[in-house]
Design an enzyme around this catalytic site. Sequence first.
Site, PDB file in Angstrom:
ATOM      1  N   CYS A  87      -8.482 -22.262   4.137  1.00  9.98           N
ATOM      2  CA  CYS A  87      -9.152 -22.566   2.973  1.00  9.98           C
ATOM      3  C   CYS A  87      -9.146 -21.178   2.058  1.00  9.98           C
ATOM      4  O   CYS A  87      -9.714 -21.505   0.900  1.00  9.98           O
ATOM      5  CB  CYS A  87     -10.400 -23.140   3.374  1.00  9.98           C
ATOM      6  SG  CYS A  87     -11.651 -22.177   3.968  1.00  9.98           S
TER       7      CYS A  87
ATOM      8  N   ARG B 197      -7.012 -15.320  10.674  1.00 12.38           N
ATOM      9  CA  ARG B 197      -8.073 -16.023  10.351  1.00 12.38           C
ATOM     10  C   ARG B 197      -8.421 -16.927  11.441  1.00 12.38           C
ATOM     11  O   ARG B 197      -9.471 -17.497  11.419  1.00 12.38           O
ATOM     12  CB  ARG B 197      -7.725 -16.794   9.070  1.00 12.38           C
ATOM     13  CG  ARG B 197      -7.885 -15.739   7.982  1.00 12.38           C
ATOM     14  CD  ARG B 197      -7.418 -16.434   6.711  1.00 12.38           C
ATOM     15  NE  ARG B 197      -6.057 -16.527   6.695  1.00 12.38           N
ATOM     16  CZ  ARG B 197      -5.245 -17.301   5.622  1.00 12.38           C
ATOM     17  NH1 ARG B 197      -5.973 -17.971   4.636  1.00 12.38           N
ATOM     18  NH2 ARG B 197      -3.784 -17.371   5.496  1.00 12.38           N
TER      19      ARG B 197
ATOM     20  N   TYR C 273       0.796  -1.216   0.091  1.00 14.24           N
ATOM     21  CA  TYR C 273      -0.205   0.080  -0.074  1.00 14.24           C
ATOM     22  C   TYR C 273       0.953   1.069  -0.125  1.00 14.24           C
ATOM     23  O   TYR C 273       2.180   1.193  -0.328  1.00 14.24           O
ATOM     24  CB  TYR C 273      -0.902   0.051   1.146  1.00 14.24           C
ATOM     25  CG  TYR C 273      -1.978  -1.109   0.850  1.00 14.24           C
ATOM     26  CD1 TYR C 273      -2.792  -1.061   0.016  1.00 14.24           C
ATOM     27  CD2 TYR C 273      -1.952  -2.224   2.086  1.00 14.24           C
ATOM     28  CE1 TYR C 273      -3.895  -2.542  -0.102  1.00 14.24           C
ATOM     29  CE2 TYR C 273      -2.988  -3.173   1.973  1.00 14.24           C
ATOM     30  CZ  TYR C 273      -3.974  -3.062   0.821  1.00 14.24           C
ATOM     31  OH  TYR C 273      -4.732  -4.240   0.909  1.00 14.24           O
TER      32      TYR C 273
ATOM     33  N   ALA D 132     -27.530 -46.364   7.670  1.00 14.00           N
ATOM     34  CA  ALA D 132     -29.213 -46.376   8.210  1.00 14.00           C
ATOM     35  C   ALA D 132     -30.098 -46.627   7.334  1.00 14.00           C
ATOM     36  O   ALA D 132     -30.096 -46.407   6.135  1.00 14.00           O
ATOM     37  CB  ALA D 132     -29.612 -44.766   8.458  1.00 14.00           C
TER      38      ALA D 132
END
Length: 663
Positions: free
Chosen positions: A346, A320, A174, A459
């Site tokens: 991620c 993060r 910057y 199941a």
Amino acid sequence: MNYPNIFKQGKIGKLTLKNRVVMPPMGTNLAGPEGEVTDQLIAYYEERAKGGTGLIIVEFTCIDYEYGKGFIRQLRLDDDRFIPGIHALANAVHNYGAKVFVQIHHAGRQSNSSLINGKQIVAPSNVACAAVGEEPRELTTAEVKELVNKFVQTAIRCKQAGIDGVEVHGAHGYLINQFLSPEANLRTDEYGGNFENRMRFLEEIIIGIKENCGKDYPVTVRLSVDEFIEGGIDLELGKDISRYLEKLGVDGLHISCGTYDSMDKVIESPLFEQGWRVYLAEEIKKEVNIPVITVGSIREPQFVEKLLSEGRADFVAIGRGLIADPEWVNKTMEGHEAEIRKCINCLHCIHSAMGNSHVLCSINARAGRELEFKELQHLPSGENRRVVIVGGGPGGMEAARVLSLKGYDVTLFEKNNKLGGQLHLVTDPIYRKKMTWHIDYLSNEMKRLNIDVRLNTEATVEEITAFNPYAVLLATGGRPMLPQVEGNDLGHVYTYEDVKLQEKVFTNSKVTVVGSGMICHGTTRRLAEAGNDVTFVEIPTKASKRIGAETRLRLLEKLKQVNVEIVTDHRLERILPNSIIVEDPLSGKHSEIESESIIVAMGVEAYNPLEETLREQMENVFVLGDAVGYSSLGEATRDGFEKAYFLESIVTHNREEEGSQTV
């Protein structure tokens, strides 16, 4: 385990912090349309303060909205009318004993014309940032002096708003970084040329803040002490800059690296080791006597304690990691390390904030939405309700976790011998370690909350209905998607699951992998490392859209290193017994790639075998995650969380709809 160094008080200047954990500034896109503080922004930071963080450095805040804007909805403090909002934010953080700084910022050549109403971007010199691709206008000397004043005035507003100190953003390419860098600063006036002249812009800002806010008002500087670009700041120059700033009276240095032209070093993908850039802070700490903050994919309490005990830094920034789990500090202090939801790098938070949304997290559905999900609604005292969940992937486990916290009795069926679902398919060693963190976290939550988990059990409708459940959540996941082309049913066509689960072993074979995304890259590299002759045909998929450009290039480079032949920008036309046919869509030219085996890694399609039959026998059957057609960890987590959080409301709404239809 005790963490005496993490929980030792520390000082920045004369300001005392209750521990050594810092939340670094990260853009959220939670500010209002004019850059004002919003209630949601306050709630986001308040949550991290409540979680025990010692110092919160509020995201980069614009000092010049006309030319200095660097983000879509960037926070700003370039006018007195924004002081009340910042004051409210400061009060919310202070309520929990945390201290708060604001990072003051100007984007310079890393802005773009679309952010500043079509105007030409500005910089120390008319040298373009390659990643932005726009030529900047060189600031006049008078404009530079005015910008010094704008930084100082913004710092004054911070103090007026009750902010404990300021961080001057001199990193990541910057404006201030541009003045410091010999690559970006080619000026011939007093603000360019030799080292002292390149330092002058930042020097005048520091002196101005100290003169106007008082010498005891804390000022830190964030620095890229290595830009990782040719002709830019390297570590030796970074050391010179750091020593110079200490002499100016700066109270601390926040050590980072990189610019937009080396963005993979600024925001690390899952392929970076934990704490890989701590060495930069360690080197700077040898040069100065003021506090040094280190940063960079730091996740585990044991890792933090070790680097503090070894004197490699004075404070540790967990960025993060605090988006993923705002309670990181409190859980560490209370000895509940296994309950920490560790960030897996991620990049979902980055992609969401830089897109049309705001900061979101693939493993923490509340991040950036704290006002929507304030407290879990518990079942009335004495009321027991059974919920059955089918599928032990991330969506199913997240739903089980939330429902259990709300007071439901949860039974979870998983047909395999372990929880985690497709998270186990990640094979890159570094990324796999991070994904294992999340599997371990969710699995630990199942044990901690005494959830009835039935592994190795597929199941059936009969088993489910025998519970007479209040609701059933089907998180049966997905199965590998095959391309809709001729030959996709041939016997030599396999899926990434066949490779990763070793249902088919490939050695010394000529293999072509078709697809894209992290799992695809991992599959391709694994095959190459096993000694196969591998061609990778990159076909765009939903999964590939979640990979940033820098990460994609890094992944492709890894494939080249293991001698993978790479074909991009082609379409798969058909599969033949000993080859595939691909087409270049621009020229229409067809090519044939010889292959003994074809591996398809194009994502997943929904697998949902139970819904139709269950709906015939009972109410309140819901499908979530990949079984709906979602294909990412973030979508599965969000869906599991929301369906569990709003379960009663959804059930009530469905009954009312059915009632109205009956009438």
